[in-house]
Structures are given as C-alpha cells and as structure tokens.
Enzyme design. Sequence first.
Site, PDB file in Angstrom:
ATOM      1  N   CYS A 181      54.296  85.783  -1.299  1.00  0.00           N
ATOM      2  CA  CYS A 181      53.051  85.805  -0.517  1.00  0.00           C
ATOM      3  C   CYS A 181      51.848  85.743  -1.452  1.00  0.00           C
ATOM      4  O   CYS A 181      51.987  85.715  -2.678  1.00  0.00           O
ATOM      5  CB  CYS A 181      52.976  87.048   0.361  1.00  0.00           C
ATOM      6  SG  CYS A 181      52.929  88.584  -0.587  1.00  0.00           S
ATOM      7  N   ASP A 197      45.346  52.884  -1.413  1.00  0.00           N
ATOM      8  CA  ASP A 197      45.726  51.926  -2.443  1.00  0.00           C
ATOM      9  C   ASP A 197      45.861  50.557  -1.765  1.00  0.00           C
ATOM     10  O   ASP A 197      46.059  50.479  -0.553  1.00  0.00           O
ATOM     11  CB  ASP A 197      47.052  52.361  -3.072  1.00  0.00           C
ATOM     12  CG  ASP A 197      47.596  51.321  -4.028  1.00  0.00           C
ATOM     13  OD1 ASP A 197      46.844  50.899  -4.934  1.00  0.00           O
ATOM     14  OD2 ASP A 197      48.765  50.911  -3.865  1.00  0.00           O
TER      15      ASP A 197
END
Length: 757
Positions: free
Chosen positions: A25, A456
């Site tokens: 956590c 791209d």
Amino acid sequence: MSLSTTAASPESRAHVVLEIEGMTCASCVARVEKRLERLEGVSASVNLATESARVDYPREVDTGALVAAVREAGYDAHVRQHSGRPVPEAHEHGAGHVHDVEDRPGATPLLTRLIVSALLAVPVVVLGMVPAWQFSGWQWVSLVLATPVVLWGGWPFHRATFANARHGAMTMDTLITLGTGAAYLWSVWALVFGTAGHLGMRHEGGLFAPVHDPSSLVYFEVTAAVTVFLLLGRVIEQRSKRRAGAAVRALMELSARDVELQDGRRVPIEQLRVGDAFVVRPGEKVATDGRVVSGRAAVDESMITGEAVPVDVDAGASVTGGTIATDGRLVVEATSIGDGTRLARLARLVEDAQAGKSRVQRLADRISAVFVPVVIALAVVTLLGWLIVGGFSGASIASGFTAAVAVVIIACPCALGLATPIAILVGTGRGAQLGVLITGPEALEAADRIDTVVLDKTGTVTEGAMAVTAVTSVGDADGDDVAHVIGSLEHASEHPLARAVAALAAQPSAVTDFAGRAGLGVTGVVDGHRVFAGRPAFVADTLGAQLDADTLAAVAAAERRGATAVVAGWDDRVRAVIAVADTVRPDSAATVAALEALGLDVVLLTGDNAGAAHAVAEAVGIRRVIAGVLPEGKVAEIDRLHADGRRVAMVGDGINDAAALASADLGIAMGSGTDAAMHASDIAITGQGLAPVLTAIRLSRRTMRIIRGNLFWAFAYNVAALPLAAFGLLNPMIAGAAMAFSSVFVVLNSLRLRTTR
C-alpha cells in the site's frame, strides 16, 4: 545534515533501480522512501505499481547499503540490471537478497492459494448461509474446511500484517487479519467451549437485536468468504505488476547473440570488444553500435527511428546495434558495446521512465490509512463500553465481545478490497472482447485524466507497410506495360521498396541478368528489354545523362507527398516515376475526429521526415505535427508537454516508441507493434486499426466511474453499519451477511461494464 543532491557534481553521483518486494500500500512506499533518504546524500522515488525504487546516491555509498536500508524498513530488495536480471553484489556486504514468499522456488503461488481456498470455502458458505442445508455437526465440518482457508490461504495477508506490525504500521492487511482472525477465533471458542457444537441448527437472534446466546454462533463462512474474495483481488493486482519489468527485457532481447568477426570466426557477443571489426550479412542483425568500414547496404532502422524506409549506409556511416541489414554486406568496426550501446541506453530510458512514474495512491489505501486504526479503536471502545455498562458480568463480557467482533467483521474491507479489482476484471474482460488489453488501475486512472493524445505515425496512424501510392507515366509509356515490366524486375529483389513495386505485376515475367547496387537500384532483362529501377541518382548514372524535366517534376511531386520516388524504365528511356509510401489506416481520420470530440488535443509525433509527416497529418486531420524526432527526442517532447501542464497519452508501436510509451501518463501500444512497445505500455491494442484507441479511452473512463461508485458504496456501508454493530443492534451473523451483500452490490455494479461498446 544530509548532503544536498543538487550541490554534488553529476560525476560524483550515480543512480540505480532497486526491485522492492513486500509492498502492499501507499504507506509502504512512504516508509521505504523515508528509510532510504536517511542515508547521506540519497534521494529515492519508490513506485508501488512497478514495485521498484529509483535511487540517486553519491558514488561513495555502496549499493549494499541501499539494499540493507530497504531490509531495515521491513522489505526485501535487489539491484535491477538493465537486462532485468538481479545482481548478487549485495552478498559481500551482508545484505543478501531474500525472495518474497510467493516467489521462492517451491513456494505456493497466489493463484494456487485462490483456487484451493475457493473450493474449500464454497461448502462453508453454503452451510453457514442456508439453514435448510444445516445438519447435526455441520459446524465441525465448517471448522475443518475453513481452517486451511484462513490460515494457509490468508497467509500472504497475515504475513504482511505481522511484518508491518514489527514497524508499528497498520494497513488494509491489518484489518483483514483482525477481522478474519477475530471471527475465526470466536467461532472456535463457541464451538469448543460454547454451545455451538451442541446445536443442530444455528441459534438466531433478531435481525437488529442483541444475541441472547452469543456462544451458539459461528462465523466460519465469513472468514472463508473474505479470504477468497481478497485473494482474488491480490491475484489480479499481481498479474498487472509483473508486466512492468518486461519492457526492458524485450529491448535487450533485440541484441545479437553472437557475431562473425572479420577473420571469419563466430564468437559470442560478450567477447566482442571496441575496435573489433565484424561482418553483417544480408538479413542479419548489426551486432553492436559501430562505424561501417566497407560495403554498402540498406539497413532497416524502423525499430529505432520508426521510419518504414530502410536507410542506405556505406563506408563511414554509423550503424546501431539491433538494426537489420536488408541487403548487401557490411564490415563494421565496433564503437560501443554492452551498456554503452544505444539499445542499452533506450533500455535505461524505459527503466527510468517506469521507475519515475507518479506514485499511485490508491483510494482504498488512503481510506484505510485512517479507517483501519479508527475501526480497531472503535472495537476496543465497544468492548470496554459493554463491560463498564454491564458491570463486568458474564453476559456483558459475551455481549461486549460479540459487539466488538461485529464491529471488526462489518468493517472488514471485503467490498472495499473488491471495489477496484472486480471492476478491473470486468472492464478488462470487456476490453479484451473489443481488442483492448488494459494492464490495471494505474492505466484506468491515467486514461481518466488525459487531455492530450500523441500519435506515432508509422504503424499507428499508417499501416506500417510500404505500398505504391502513385504511378506517373513519363512520355508515351503505357501504364499497364509499366506495371508489368517494372513489377517483374522488382520481383527479383528483396528490398522492402522493391517488394511494394513488385506487387504491380500480377503475373510477373522471368528476369535474367539481374544485378543490383545495395540501397540504390536494380537492373535486369525482362521480356527482352533491358530494365532499370531505382533512386534518381542511380538511374541518371545508369543512363549516363541527366533526367528530363517531366521526370524531375514527378520525383519532386512524390517527395512533397512524403513518398519515396522510384524512377524506372527500359531500353535507356525513363518510362515512369513510381511513388512508394506508407499508407494511412482507413479508420485513422474518423478516430482522430472522435478523439477531438472528447475534448482531447491530438499531436502527431514521428521520426519520419517532415514531408511524410505533414502529408499524413493533413490526410487524417491532425493540426500539430512534430517530425524528425529520434527516440530520445520523443521522451523529451513528452516531458515538454508535461512541463506545459498536459496529461499525455502516447500511442505507438515500435522500439523507438517504448521509452515514450513508458514516460507518458498513459502508454497505448498498437497490436502490430513490438514486444518492447507492448510491455512498456499501459494499454495494448490487439484489434485492427486506430479505432480501438478510442474504445480504450472510453472504456477506461467508464471503468473509473464504476470504481469510484464501488468505493463510495463500500465506505458508506461501513460508516452506516459501524454504529449499529457497536451498540449491539447488529449481531455478527447479520454483519457477515451485510458485508457479503456489499460485495454482491460491488460485483453487480461492476457487471454494468459488460455493456460498454
């Protein structure tokens, strides 16, 4: 006082990536960072998602000390090599690496724990929740079945609880251990010392009334169900995390395994040294970065630059390790090896980008940081309150302990723990049906926040394959004759441009007297004609004359469109100019328009030349274009957008995109792309075309809305039910049922994602 990291010169500092094991956590992240930064001059950025830490430190600090510091914080660590393999350097400093329990050879994987625990838990839950199926002695059967689920199946949670307790910390695991442990121990007490073992049926109290005989109640179904549900969440989380290190490994696997030296010996790549000359034959990988000593070839650098057109190299040119010579033979002098190569630097870019991602503060963990100690305190106060009010009588002790157990059980974070993984399970399952693979909550959170999409060009907006886009006849040449004759000639060549032109001839004629100059052009005899095709300079040299105005105009027109011009003809006359280019995907324009309709800015970012980039951008409706950018430059452009306050999604498919995909807030890899691009991304597209990118963003945003709703319900349920449990108005049996209902609600809410399109 610590040495200032900004005051030290770059030469006096180093950085390393540590693999951290055992974090569960956000509080774990803070604890590791704090412990590392206690060392003189050390700064650390710990990433929970990748279970790693990027540490900058003075060179006089030993890496063994860094590993030891992590272990002192209660976690295990080892140094990551760029190849993704651990380094054993820490052993000499007494800080040897200890693998996580779930990863040790011979240890039980989480998935096995989940499957076995689920099989054992099903009859326990049925017996506990369906009175009609309860028989004499069913409680003892539940004890036998639930015990391995709680102790063995839940061991990963209990181990984390004990480890955190040694350092004075409480996490979600703490509440899981307390809730399941309290319910289990109470049930065992009731069975062995109470009246539960003497009853054929469970003694029930009122739905919202104190229990008259607490010692008759057992809660084995609660302990088993909670353990199984949370194991399911942990398995989903583990699968997402393990993808993180695969990008670097995929990059390094591009390197050649061995190399042929100039003297004819073939040796392992590890034996190559700077200054050695080695041979690259057609179709082979360039073994390492170097300078061409002799020869000429077309080198496919698409994995580095993103350009579909191979680059022609000859003596004096630089070549990059991992690229491929498509034709011709080269002799190359090695200029860099190992970690000094460009491929290794790209690997480090991906590695650093992954380690430097913003730390994920999952909402459930942030809630538990306050919620867990509050619940524990409330349970203690509840017990003490009942004892004080009841005068420490036997009845008050039983009722107080029952109420305290109810508090812990009602607060046991089953729904809270399921809120995210169940929504992810359903959302990612639906995504897979739609051709979208989502890696986990980090990708979902990022997709929900992005405002800019960077695309791209090659293999993303375009098909990534060369094709003939135009044939311009010169003079009185017939188009059908050009297609047949020139297509037939190019059938004899292996060059990628030639393969595109060869497709013009449906039934090619035989070619004789074929000859070619690597990267320039080819000649041959087709149907009795002396045929030629190649770059303008090659054709001019072949004909021994300057090209005419019509030919030069056709060449210029093709190049303005971003295409490569192939000049071709026969019998000493130019007959046509053939334009070859990467073609735009059919759905690219519609997808770009839909992305903009969502309020997203769309940018084209490519290593290709400006002419080709602007031609593609105009065809699909993209207004902002950044062209001629190498992999390092792509990361810099992403960083520039970040500096402007933008939250960026990067969409790409090549090795040249891997670092940018990892550096962006959200990386989306096209299914036609390389393993490195897929591993560096947060979302991978398996469907065809660009449209699944739009689906990915829509699905991610809806999944996050569902997760928020789940978390709100799970937390609100706890807040509403805790006072009832504390005042003895909600017995543990009903608390367990209410907790189960909250989980059912979370599941049903998450299933709404199955209708996403």
